[in-house]
Design a protein around this motif. Structure first.
Motif, PDB file in Angstrom:
ATOM      1  N   ASN A  39       8.076  -3.635  -7.080  1.00 27.61           N
ATOM      2  CA  ASN A  39       8.464  -2.144  -7.122  1.00 27.61           C
ATOM      3  C   ASN A  39       7.260  -1.477  -7.492  1.00 27.61           C
ATOM      4  O   ASN A  39       7.233   0.120  -7.408  1.00 27.61           O
ATOM      5  CB  ASN A  39       9.387  -1.932  -8.168  1.00 27.61           C
ATOM      6  CG  ASN A  39      10.835  -2.523  -7.468  1.00 27.61           C
ATOM      7  OD1 ASN A  39      11.300  -1.972  -6.636  1.00 27.61           O
ATOM      8  ND2 ASN A  39      11.390  -3.582  -8.137  1.00 27.61           N
ATOM      9  N   CYS A  40       6.194  -1.835  -8.195  1.00 29.29           N
ATOM     10  CA  CYS A  40       5.045  -1.030  -8.703  1.00 29.29           C
ATOM     11  C   CYS A  40       3.675  -1.378  -8.064  1.00 29.29           C
ATOM     12  O   CYS A  40       2.597  -0.794  -8.238  1.00 29.29           O
ATOM     13  CB  CYS A  40       5.089  -1.284  -9.998  1.00 29.29           C
ATOM     14  SG  CYS A  40       6.620  -1.425 -10.934  1.00 29.29           S
ATOM     15  N   SER A  41       3.345  -2.338  -7.465  1.00 30.51           N
ATOM     16  CA  SER A  41       2.141  -2.880  -7.116  1.00 30.51           C
ATOM     17  C   SER A  41       1.581  -1.954  -6.018  1.00 30.51           C
ATOM     18  O   SER A  41       0.222  -2.198  -5.809  1.00 30.51           O
ATOM     19  CB  SER A  41       2.038  -4.588  -6.703  1.00 30.51           C
ATOM     20  OG  SER A  41       2.652  -4.865  -5.497  1.00 30.51           O
ATOM     21  N   GLN A  42       2.282  -1.544  -5.203  1.00 28.18           N
ATOM     22  CA  GLN A  42       1.855  -0.706  -3.984  1.00 28.18           C
ATOM     23  C   GLN A  42       0.753   0.476  -4.604  1.00 28.18           C
ATOM     24  O   GLN A  42      -0.157   1.084  -4.038  1.00 28.18           O
ATOM     25  CB  GLN A  42       2.711  -0.204  -3.215  1.00 28.18           C
ATOM     26  CG  GLN A  42       4.040   0.249  -3.303  1.00 28.18           C
ATOM     27  CD  GLN A  42       5.136  -0.824  -4.169  1.00 28.18           C
ATOM     28  OE1 GLN A  42       4.755  -1.873  -4.615  1.00 28.18           O
ATOM     29  NE2 GLN A  42       6.367  -0.263  -4.176  1.00 28.18           N
ATOM     30  N   ILE A  54      -3.911   3.033  -6.028  1.00 28.29           N
ATOM     31  CA  ILE A  54      -4.030   4.633  -5.963  1.00 28.29           C
ATOM     32  C   ILE A  54      -4.846   4.785  -7.437  1.00 28.29           C
ATOM     33  O   ILE A  54      -4.221   4.425  -8.615  1.00 28.29           O
ATOM     34  CB  ILE A  54      -2.726   5.285  -5.834  1.00 28.29           C
ATOM     35  CG1 ILE A  54      -2.101   4.821  -4.686  1.00 28.29           C
ATOM     36  CG2 ILE A  54      -2.870   6.563  -6.442  1.00 28.29           C
ATOM     37  CD1 ILE A  54      -0.716   5.566  -4.644  1.00 28.29           C
ATOM     38  N   PRO A  55      -6.046   5.200  -7.292  1.00 22.89           N
ATOM     39  CA  PRO A  55      -6.812   5.484  -8.481  1.00 22.89           C
ATOM     40  C   PRO A  55      -6.057   6.197  -9.716  1.00 22.89           C
ATOM     41  O   PRO A  55      -6.452   5.778 -10.953  1.00 22.89           O
ATOM     42  CB  PRO A  55      -8.077   6.294  -8.092  1.00 22.89           C
ATOM     43  CG  PRO A  55      -8.284   5.807  -6.859  1.00 22.89           C
ATOM     44  CD  PRO A  55      -6.740   5.694  -6.102  1.00 22.89           C
ATOM     45  N   GLY A  83       4.512  13.222 -13.754  1.00 22.03           N
ATOM     46  CA  GLY A  83       4.068  14.778 -13.091  1.00 22.03           C
ATOM     47  C   GLY A  83       3.602  14.585 -11.716  1.00 22.03           C
ATOM     48  O   GLY A  83       3.430  15.773 -11.261  1.00 22.03           O
ATOM     49  N   HIS A  84       3.677  13.592 -11.106  1.00 19.60           N
ATOM     50  CA  HIS A  84       3.368  13.713  -9.632  1.00 19.60           C
ATOM     51  C   HIS A  84       4.480  13.192  -8.857  1.00 19.60           C
ATOM     52  O   HIS A  84       5.235  12.213  -9.128  1.00 19.60           O
ATOM     53  CB  HIS A  84       2.053  12.812  -9.399  1.00 19.60           C
ATOM     54  CG  HIS A  84       2.055  11.423  -9.738  1.00 19.60           C
ATOM     55  ND1 HIS A  84       2.586  10.260  -8.901  1.00 19.60           N
ATOM     56  CD2 HIS A  84       1.818  10.674 -10.794  1.00 19.60           C
ATOM     57  CE1 HIS A  84       2.693   9.335  -9.416  1.00 19.60           C
ATOM     58  NE2 HIS A  84       2.013   9.511 -10.833  1.00 19.60           N
ATOM     59  N   PRO A  85       4.877  13.755  -7.644  1.00 23.84           N
ATOM     60  CA  PRO A  85       5.993  13.681  -6.913  1.00 23.84           C
ATOM     61  C   PRO A  85       5.877  12.079  -6.083  1.00 23.84           C
ATOM     62  O   PRO A  85       7.249  11.783  -5.737  1.00 23.84           O
ATOM     63  CB  PRO A  85       6.049  14.775  -5.880  1.00 23.84           C
ATOM     64  CG  PRO A  85       4.784  15.176  -5.954  1.00 23.84           C
ATOM     65  CD  PRO A  85       3.992  14.838  -6.952  1.00 23.84           C
ATOM     66  N   SER A  86       5.142  11.761  -5.991  1.00 22.42           N
ATOM     67  CA  SER A  86       4.752  10.270  -5.186  1.00 22.42           C
ATOM     68  C   SER A  86       5.287   9.039  -5.923  1.00 22.42           C
ATOM     69  O   SER A  86       5.741   8.315  -5.268  1.00 22.42           O
ATOM     70  CB  SER A  86       3.371  10.014  -4.959  1.00 22.42           C
ATOM     71  OG  SER A  86       2.464   9.843  -5.805  1.00 22.42           O
TER      72      SER A  86
END
Length: 109
Positions: A39-42, A54-55, A83-86
């Motif tokens: 769920n998180c490694s992408q 993603i930096p 705070g970021h929608p992605s």
């Protein structure tokens, strides 16, 4: 006074309990790793080394510098929002929370 055989049995019992607790913790951490990998490694670096894909996504091994790891349990239960929608919103069940916290604790640098 305890005999040598009694002391030996007591020592073996203590070692067995410690080993069982360690194995249980290891199982939780492994399940937490599997959750993070799925769920998180992408976006996040989930291991002890490497950069996040993603930096802006912090590596999991550095989370302790931003938050006490145990404090993340409530956010995981209520649904993490950022705070970021992605970033997708996750709401974990208690077993998933314990597993992920065990994994995060195992990799903090």
């Amino acid at each position: 006074m305890m005999g040598r055989l009694t002391l030996l049995c007591l020592a073996l019992a203590c070692a067995s309990c410690a080993s069982s607790a360690s194995m249980a913790q290891s199982g939780r951490a492994q399940r937490g790793f599997t959750f993070a990998q799925t769920n998180c490694s992408q976006c996040h670096a989930i291991g002890r080394f490497g950069d996040s894909p993603i930096p802006e996504a912090p590596p999991f091994r550095t989370l302790h510098s931003r938050y006490p790891i145990e404090d993340l349990a409530e956010a995981f239960a209520e649904g993490i929002t950022t705070g970021h929608p992605s970033m997708p919103q996750f709401q974990l069940d208690p077993a998933q929370i314990n597993d992920l916290l065990a994994y995060l604790n195992s990799i903090q640098g």
